[in-house]
Design a protein around this motif. Structure first.
Motif, mmCIF file in Angstrom:
data_model
loop_
_atom_site.group_PDB
_atom_site.id
_atom_site.type_symbol
_atom_site.label_atom_id
_atom_site.label_comp_id
_atom_site.label_asym_id
_atom_site.label_seq_id
_atom_site.Cartn_x
_atom_site.Cartn_y
_atom_site.Cartn_z
ATOM 1 N N ALA A 1 46.071 80.760 4.184
ATOM 2 C CA ALA A 1 46.117 80.243 5.554
ATOM 3 C C ALA A 1 47.390 79.432 5.778
ATOM 4 O O ALA A 1 48.043 79.551 6.829
ATOM 5 N N VAL B 1 43.837 83.986 13.262
ATOM 6 C CA VAL B 1 42.790 83.646 14.226
ATOM 7 C C VAL B 1 43.122 82.363 14.976
ATOM 8 O O VAL B 1 42.993 82.290 16.207
ATOM 9 N N SER B 2 43.549 81.328 14.255
ATOM 10 C CA SER B 2 43.788 80.024 14.897
ATOM 11 C C SER B 2 44.825 80.107 16.012
ATOM 12 O O SER B 2 44.547 79.680 17.146
ATOM 13 N N SER C 1 43.690 73.538 7.697
ATOM 14 C CA SER C 1 43.750 73.706 6.250
ATOM 15 C C SER C 1 43.379 72.435 5.499
ATOM 16 O O SER C 1 43.047 72.489 4.322
ATOM 17 N N CYS D 1 41.218 90.729 14.030
ATOM 18 C CA CYS D 1 40.747 89.689 13.107
ATOM 19 C C CYS D 1 39.228 89.711 12.963
ATOM 20 O O CYS D 1 38.691 89.550 11.857
ATOM 21 N N TYR E 1 36.911 90.230 9.636
ATOM 22 C CA TYR E 1 35.821 89.340 9.224
ATOM 23 C C TYR E 1 34.529 90.116 8.959
ATOM 24 O O TYR E 1 33.750 89.761 8.055
ATOM 25 N N GLU F 1 40.727 79.645 0.329
ATOM 26 C CA GLU F 1 41.029 79.971 1.723
ATOM 27 C C GLU F 1 42.323 79.331 2.199
ATOM 28 O O GLU F 1 43.089 79.909 2.966
ATOM 29 N N LEU G 1 30.984 81.917 10.630
ATOM 30 C CA LEU G 1 31.766 81.403 9.508
ATOM 31 C C LEU G 1 31.135 80.158 8.901
ATOM 32 O O LEU G 1 31.122 79.995 7.670
ATOM 33 N N ARG H 1 42.277 84.076 8.815
ATOM 34 C CA ARG H 1 42.259 82.829 9.581
ATOM 35 C C ARG H 1 43.649 82.389 10.004
ATOM 36 O O ARG H 1 43.821 81.733 11.037
ATOM 37 N N SER I 1 47.205 74.555 12.515
ATOM 38 C CA SER I 1 46.264 75.051 11.510
ATOM 39 C C SER I 1 46.695 74.652 10.115
ATOM 40 O O SER I 1 45.862 74.417 9.236
#
Length: 419
Positions: free
Chosen positions: A67, A136-137, A369, A90, A94, A63, A35, A133, A364
């Motif tokens: 998110a 993902v976090s 962010s 996820c 990606y 993004e 990434l 994302r 996140s």
């Protein structure tokens, strides 16, 4: 996982003795590497197409919108689902996104498309990556706690952050070098290939138990329970807010393509080196702290680190020397590494097992962010105030945030990280 396994006292490699945690580190490294490299390449491509610093800000904005918007839902879903399986989905997503960006950087594939529509398409795929994302976090955060005993959370967080920083070092550095050697298009192909590594490592990790407990909550209460927990736990709230504002207003890295091109005049090779400097500094910090944990007065050390981070951003903004800029970014990364480790340890130790996904989602929103919002803020301020002035202003705001936090947050000053 044998949570009763004994480990030597103060063993800096204790968490590395768990096989699945090593697979997790590969996942952590490869995801961040891919990434970070992808963003470095896309930022260079977008600035080459637009020559407008605000266009770099739009990458971050594209993004951050999904998110942040989806974070409460994502955290709630992660707590109710098996983490390894969600993370696997996820990574597959990606792979598709990076393949799309690979095609958009291929002149033959975009023949006949206007620059405007190429940019719009890039922003759309970045937006889609923001959706991914959001899941993902919290999945990543929750999975770590299922791989090592609670007594090793601080140690595991240090190594996890180290893997993240190694990826952050090599990703943008290799991105800049590959642009210089092979061009943007073939550099993006390497990104696609790297995403196969976390895919394979996830297959080697066994599915994990779900600790979610039904509490008779409504759907809305379930979504917001993570926010309520963070609000009640002042030390968690303080750490998140401090880091969020520091990153939001200290977002000099987002403007590096413009600095490399218009201020320092170092081209793609210099850009890659500048882009990797903060992560090199952070990586040095990670290895030092693995052997010398932050036990004494971690709250004061966190405040001091963020204050120093603000100073280095001001120095970077005023610098016209490539090597001074490199040094400022290196030190900024070293200080930011302290912040990352302390914040991650706070979250691991203070969060109940059945709420990890939701609390990580809030984190996140606060912290992750803020990188993208900081990129947009930096791009917007660069257009309004000028490139250098906007970065110096951001560094000054960071200093003010640290001083304010010190005054109003006794919980942060008295922070204790003992398990």
């Amino acid at each position: 996982m044998d949570t009763t396994a004994s480990t030597p006292r103060n063993d800096p490699y204790a968490s590395l003795r768990y096989k699945e945690f090593n697979y997790y580190l590969v996942i952590r490294f490869a995801l961040v590497f891919a990434l970070a490299m992808q963003f470095a390449i896309i930022e260079w491509k977008v600035y080459a197409l637009s020559h407008d610093p605000l266009s770099l800000g739009f990458i971050g904005l594209s993004e951050v919108i999904p998110a942040v918007t989806l974070a409460p839902f994502a955290g709630h879903l992660v707590d109710k689902r098996e983490k390894r399986g969600l993370l696997l989905k996820c990574v597959i997503a990606y792979l598709f996104i990076s393949t799309g960006l690979f095609l958009l950087t291929w002149d033959r594939a975009v023949a006949g498309m206007s620059t405007h529509w190429i940019l719009i398409s890039i922003y759309f795929l970045v937006f889609t990556g923001g959706v991914v994302r959001a899941f993902v976090s919290p999945s990543n955060f929750s999975l770590l706690s299922l791989l090592v005993p609670r007594a090793l959370y601080a140690n595991a967080s240090t190594w996890s952050s180290s893997a993240w920083q190694i990826g952050g070092v090599l990703g943008p550095a290799l991105g800049g070098l590959c642009i210089y050697w092979f061009g943007v298009h073939w550099s993006m192909l390497l990104v696609v290939a790297v995403f196969l590594a976390p895919l394979y490592s996830l297959i080697l990790i066994k599915p994990k138990p779900i600790y979610y407990q039904e509490r008779g909550e409504t759907f809305f209460q379930g979504l917001t329970s993570g926010m309520r927990f963070v609000w009640r736990t002042k030390v968690v709230l303080g750490a998140m807010a401090l880091d969020m504002f520091a990153v939001l207003f200290g977002g000099a890295v987002a403007m590096l393509p413009a600095f490399a091109t218009d201020v320092l005049h170092v081209g793609s090779l210099g850009y890659g080196l500048l882009r990797s400097a903060p992560a090199v500094g952070a990586l040095i910090t990670m290895f030092i702290i693995a052997h010398r944990p932050l036990v004494n007065k971690p709250g004061i050390k966190l405040l001091a680190a963020v204050f120093g981070f603000g100073l280095t951003i001001i120095i970077f903004g005023l610098s016209t020397s490539f090597w001074l800029s490199m040094a400022a970014l290196l030190v900024s990364g070293a200080l930011d590494g302290i912040s990352v480790i302390i914040r991650q340890t706070i979250l691991q130790l203070k969060t109940p097992d059945d709420m990890r996904g939701r609390v990580a989602a809030v984190s996140s929103m606060f912290v992750g962010s803020s990188n993208e919002l900081g990129a947009f803020e930096s791009g917007f301020m660069a257009r309004k105030l000028g490139l250098v002035t906007s970065v110096v202003f951001g560094g000054c705001v960071t200093l003010a945030v640290v001083v304010t936090t010190y005054v109003i947050s006794p919980a942060m000053r008295k922070l204790d990280l003992k398990p």
